[in-house]
Design an enzyme around this catalytic site. Structure first.
Site, PDB file in Angstrom:
ATOM      1  N   GLU A 115      -5.686  -8.188  -0.933  1.00  0.00           N
ATOM      2  CA  GLU A 115      -6.343  -7.927   0.355  1.00  0.00           C
ATOM      3  C   GLU A 115      -7.800  -7.601   0.082  1.00  0.00           C
ATOM      4  O   GLU A 115      -8.117  -6.779  -0.769  1.00  0.00           O
ATOM      5  CB  GLU A 115      -5.703  -6.759   1.119  1.00  0.00           C
ATOM      6  CG  GLU A 115      -4.380  -7.057   1.763  1.00  0.00           C
ATOM      7  CD  GLU A 115      -3.898  -5.922   2.667  1.00  0.00           C
ATOM      8  OE1 GLU A 115      -4.740  -5.225   3.277  1.00  0.00           O
ATOM      9  OE2 GLU A 115      -2.674  -5.734   2.755  1.00  0.00           O
ATOM     10  N   GLU A 170       0.826  -1.217   0.000  1.00  0.00           N
ATOM     11  CA  GLU A 170       0.000   0.000   0.000  1.00  0.00           C
ATOM     12  C   GLU A 170       0.859   1.266   0.000  1.00  0.00           C
ATOM     13  O   GLU A 170       0.739   2.132   0.862  1.00  0.00           O
ATOM     14  CB  GLU A 170      -0.947  -0.009   1.200  1.00  0.00           C
ATOM     15  CG  GLU A 170      -1.981  -1.116   1.135  1.00  0.00           C
ATOM     16  CD  GLU A 170      -2.974  -1.113   2.278  1.00  0.00           C
ATOM     17  OE1 GLU A 170      -4.073  -1.654   2.103  1.00  0.00           O
ATOM     18  OE2 GLU A 170      -2.653  -0.592   3.360  1.00  0.00           O
TER      19      GLU A 170
END
Length: 475
Positions: free
Chosen positions: A374, A175
């Protein structure tokens, strides 16, 4: 709807939330080891010195370090084809500044790879998942310093050489676009602002953008090194995809949503996939008063170190509204409430259709393979008198998202795999709590630090087992 042969069904974890054993066998403290517990209403606190009167949930995680054989056997029982996990940077270089790696740390991951190979589970390794050695933050303010590039490349090269042929899919940063927001100042960029509130760090756009530039260069150098170490290595980026819709057809809302999608979702991935800053970067820098200091050769490095595949997290969407009277959503992304969506107990909108939308958006932009690495529902799980955990709400959430992903594949999007988040319960990153559970496997660990660490199967365990066995045909 049919998933392709060889589709990588699995699950995902992160060392700082999962591994525990924070000071065992020579490991040094990471940045998240210095963050206390918290909850949905009380932010975690960053403590430059450990406070013996505070609880640090990442110190124990759920003790994968001592349960890895049992845990990987559970993943194999579900039929996992792929397991995404991160290597803990300070387990390999305790401060980051050492010339030689910590052999005991390398040997631990040798054993993890041994178990994965035993069951035929393919590893997908994140090189940096919010696990910078705290010494780098303390000595040179993390990624604010250009010197951190060499420390990261040393670490990344060490592990890719050590596990050459044992892992062939690598993600450089988790991320990375968390650095586009103030919450990423410490968690993602390792910058010590002096404010202890992990969730609400004071913003410094110049420092953030400069630190991100250093991460981009480091990522490109790691990609180049990975390709040189093993021609079969595939190197990927990882983006927290924050899909924004305009709340209304008001052109001002449409424009605000477009800006949010560019800023949050594409600024970082354009650099990592296309090898250059996007066309809209200059205006962003000018409006925020930012000037990026680039060393000679940086732009060439970015161009040479583009990734082979794109991965992302997807949990929720948001609505963009220029109407200040609109009720705001209580989740981390903010934005206006979407009247068409339900929300979780943590006020995260549930939007399966958004996954299909974003997969098409990304593939249209980049035309490279994608993995959903995710996705999941964080919620409280109740253990029944007989020990059963009836998590039908999780099954429903995942089922609808898998359907949406399948529709994107029918649309023509090349999706390699799906690894739902926290496949075994772990510590929540933003809140530092155990109550917000994601797993197919329940871990007896609680917010006050108590628990036996015993593992047990939830109802969703058997459901996901059937999903994998049928390659997504039985949902």
């Amino acid at each position: 709807m049919k998933f392709p042969d060889g589709f990588l069904w699995g699950g995902a974890t992160a060392a700082n939330q999962f591994e525990g054993a924070w000071d065992v066998d020579g490991k040094g403290p990471s940045c998240m080891d210095m963050a206390t517990n918290g909850n949905h209403h009380t932010p975690r606190q960053i403590t430059p010195e450990l406070d013996p009167n505070r609880l640090y949930p990442c110190h124990d995680g759920v003790d994968f370090y001592h349960h890895y054989k049992e845990d990987i056997a559970l993943l194999a029982e579900m039929g996992f084809k792929c397991f995404r996990f991160s290597i803990n940077w300070p387990r390999i270089y305790p401060t980051g500044f050492e010339d030689e790696p910590n052999e005991a740390g390398l040997e631990f991951y040798d054993r993890v790879f041994d178990e994965l190979e035993r069951y035929g589970i393919e590893p997908l390794v994140t090189l940096s998942h919010y696990e910078m050695p705290f010494a780098i933050a303390r000595r040179q303010n993390g990624w604010a310093s250009r010197g951190t590039i060499d420390l990261y490349v040393k670490y990344a090269t060490t592990v890719m050489r050590r596990y050459r042929g044992r892992c062939r899919k690598w993600l450089t940063f988790n991320e990375i676009n968390a650095g586009m927001m103030p919450i990423g100042m410490y968690m993602s960029l390792g910058i010590l602002t002096g404010d202890p509130d992990l969730r609400h760090q004071p913003d410094n756009p110049q420092q953030r953008y400069q630190a991100l530039h250093h991460q981009f260069v480091a990522s490109a150098l790691a990609v180049k090194a990975g390709h040189e170490i093993d021609l079969e290595n595939k190197m990927g980026c990882m983006i927290a995809y924050m899909l924004a819709y305009p709340l209304t057809p008001n052109p001002a809302d449409v424009e605000l949503a477009r800006e949010r999608n560019q800023y949050r979702n594409y600024y970082c991935s354009d650099v990592q996939v296309r090898g250059e800053y996007p066309y809209f970067a200059r205006r962003m820098w000018d409006e925020e008063g930012v000037e990026i200091d680039m060393a000679p050769g940086d732009l060439e490095i970015l161009k040479q170190g583009t990734v082979d595949f794109y991965t992302h997290s997807y949990y929720q969407s948001q609505c963009a509204s220029t109407d200040a009277s609109q009720e705001t959503s209580g989740n981390l992304l903010g934005g206006a409430k979407n009247p068409y969506l339900k929300e979780t107990a943590w006020e995260w909108p549930i939007d399966p259709a958004g996954l299909r939308i974003m997969l098409n958006q990304v593939y249209e932009r980049y035309q490279i393979p994608i993995m959903v690495v995710e996705n999941g529902l964080g919620c409280r799980d109740e253990v029944g008198p007989d020990g059963a955990i009836e998590d039908d709400y999780r099954i429903e959430y995942l089922r609808e998202h898998i359907k949406a992903m399948g529709e994107a594949i029918v649309d023509g999007v090349e999706v390699w795999g799906y690894t739902p988040w926290g496949c075994i319960d772990l510590v929540s990153n933003a809140d530092g709590e155990m109550a917000k559970r994601y797993g197919f496997v329940y871990v007896d660990k609680h917010d006050d630090g108590t628990g036996t660490m015993a593992r047990s199967r939830k109802k969703s365990f058997a459901w996901y087992q059937k999903v994998i066995e049928s390659n997504g045909e039985v949902l």
